[in-house]
Design an enzyme around this catalytic site. Structure first.
Site, short mmCIF file in Angstrom:
data_model
loop_
_atom_site.label_atom_id
_atom_site.label_comp_id
_atom_site.label_asym_id
_atom_site.label_seq_id
_atom_site.Cartn_x
_atom_site.Cartn_y
_atom_site.Cartn_z
N ARG A 1 0.69 -1.48 -0.28
CA ARG A 1 0.03 0.15 -0.13
C ARG A 1 0.77 0.99 -0.10
O ARG A 1 0.34 2.09 -0.54
CB ARG A 1 -0.99 -0.07 1.29
CG ARG A 1 -1.94 1.32 1.20
CD ARG A 1 -3.10 0.99 2.46
NE ARG A 1 -3.84 2.00 1.94
CZ ARG A 1 -3.88 3.93 2.56
NH1 ARG A 1 -2.85 3.97 2.84
NH2 ARG A 1 -4.70 4.12 1.89
N CYS A 2 2.20 1.36 0.90
CA CYS A 2 2.61 2.19 0.75
C CYS A 2 3.65 2.39 -0.34
O CYS A 2 3.68 3.50 -0.84
CB CYS A 2 3.77 2.22 1.99
SG CYS A 2 3.14 2.29 3.31
N MET A 3 3.48 1.77 -1.64
CA MET A 3 4.55 1.62 -2.71
C MET A 3 3.31 2.64 -3.82
O MET A 3 3.99 2.29 -4.49
CB MET A 3 5.29 0.06 -2.92
CG MET A 3 6.20 0.56 -1.77
SD MET A 3 7.43 -1.03 -2.09
CE MET A 3 5.76 -2.20 -2.24
#
Length: 430
Positions: free
Chosen positions: A412-414
């Protein structure tokens, strides 16, 4: 219960727009739009790790917010595999570096980028003038590379006192290894983009570059902006679109209470949401954002870090005319279900015991990316969490992340979703 005025300096800089539709755009109509965490993913913004990661050393990795020094070649292989998984699911993958290069063909974008990169007070007038001249002569691709990977003192011949007193290996323009985590620097709220305001000094320039892309790239011509990088701190990893009209925003190390208040006022004014849940996050190592402890994997299911889940509370913020109405704190899952108008949210825990849960949360087990309802991408190493997801009827697409995870971020962060299809058009009864 408290009330806060919505007028004064918080009046949007652009004229009010009509209320947005209940669903985001679909291919062939609107080129962007996100109204949930789980709608079928159509377009996503990634950043393939590059030379900015090769600038990490034992001397600077803490300052640049990395726990270790990644093997860059392996990190690139892992990221390429991640991108291919998305493409195999029919997702259009955009790359931040390519968009930045294309944006820098605009002279106004170039001038803005060079000014932002050289405003650091450490430089002094002589060195700043030299850098502005040198950067201004680069072609778009070379300028983009300098902005992302940084510039070392021994890579230029600036002369002057400041350059002479700095060590050869000192950076005049710091690299941006955290560009990898595209979720943090922008977030789409329906058909408007919030260019966020990052709290950590090492990441401030990331949002300057993101702002350039959304301002100057032809792909985003006319895109409505609901937030910008000069406002109070809000980070995209703290913003979850629980469903149409409902946002959850974590408040902690990176996103401030003032940032949530400002964001709430702006999304209410533009008709982008009817409820914002402010979620205080108890700060522990590796829990810097809300999505490190909670992500959605279905329209009514959340993956949560059990060691914190019971204590998580939310304050529902709604608009009452020109005022903000702030409700009393409630358990997060209760407040979220109320805002979504459903009976309950299913909770799926990471790990089988507190120690396993802590280990898997550290390895970004909670940081999944939903590509459709009941389908998510997760790191393969979070074995117990993935098993729990599958036991709950969630398809898990596993990717390798031994090197990508050194910056403490998962799928998700990426990823920054730019377009998701409406959930209502695809959800089938279980």
């Amino acid at each position: 219960m408290t009330e806060t005025r919505m007028d004064g300096q918080d009046t949007p800089d652009t004229p009010d727009t009509p209320d947005t539709p209940d669903t985001p755009g679909t291919p062939g109509s609107t080129p962007y739009g996100v109204d949930s965490e789980v709608g079928p993913l159509r377009t996503v913004l990634l950043h393939r790790p590059g030379n900015e990661l090769r600038r990490l050393t034992p001397r600077n990795n803490d300052k640049l917010l990395f726990d270790g020094i990644p093997w860059v070649g392996r990190a690139q292989d892992e990221h390429d595999a991640f991108a291919q998984v998305l493409r195999d699911r029919g997702v259009e993958v955009l790359y931040l570096g390519e968009l930045l290069t294309e944006s820098l063909s605009n002279p106004d974008a170039r001038a803005q980028a060079v000014a932002g990169a050289t405003e650091d007070l450490r430089l002094g007038d002589t060195l700043r003038g030299y850098l502005r001249s040198a950067l201004g002569e680069l072609d778009p691709a070379a300028l983009a590379e300098a902005l992302m990977a940084g510039v070392r003192n021994d890579e230029v011949r600036a002369g002057g006192l400041v350059s002479s007193l700095l060590a050869h290996e000192d950076f005049l323009i710091d690299p941006l290894p955290n560009l990898l985590f595209t979720r943090d620097s922008s977030v789409w709220i329906r058909d408007s983009v919030a260019v966020t305001s990052l709290a950590m000094p090492a990441r401030v320039r990331e949002t300057q570059l993101t702002e350039l892309i959304y301002t100057f790239h032809p792909r985003f011509a006319g895109a409505d902006k609901v937030y910008d990088h000069q406002l109070e701190h809000v980070e995209g990893g703290d913003v979850l679109a629980l469903g149409p009209g409902v946002l959850a925003v974590g408040v902690g190390e990176r996103t401030t209470p003032a940032g949530v208040e400002r964001l709430a006022r702006r999304v209410f004014t533009k008709g982008l949401a009817h409820t914002v849940l402010a979620v205080p996050i108890a700060q522990q190592r590796a829990t810097m954002h809300l999505d490190t402890v909670c992500t959605m994997v279905d329209t009514d299911a959340v993956l949560m870090y059990p060691n914190m889940a019971e204590e998580m509370r939310a304050l529902a913020v709604t608009a009452d005319g020109d005022q903000l109405h702030v409700a009393e704190p409630e358990p997060f899952l209760v407040a979220a279900a109320k805002a979504l108008g459903i009976d309950t949210l299913r909770r799926i825990d990471t790990g089988l015991d507190p120690v396993t849960a802590e280990r898997e949360q550290w390895d970004d087990g909670n940081n999944t990316l939903a590509v459709a309802p009941r389908v998510c991408i997760a790191y393969e190493r979070t074995v117990e969490t993935n098993a729990r997801l599958e036991e709950s009827g969630i398809e898990v697409v596993r990717i390798s992340g031994s090197e990508l995870g050194s910056g403490r971020g998962g799928p998700r962060c990426m990823s920054c979703p730019i377009l998701r299809a409406p959930v209502t058009a695809t959800v089938t009864a279980r």
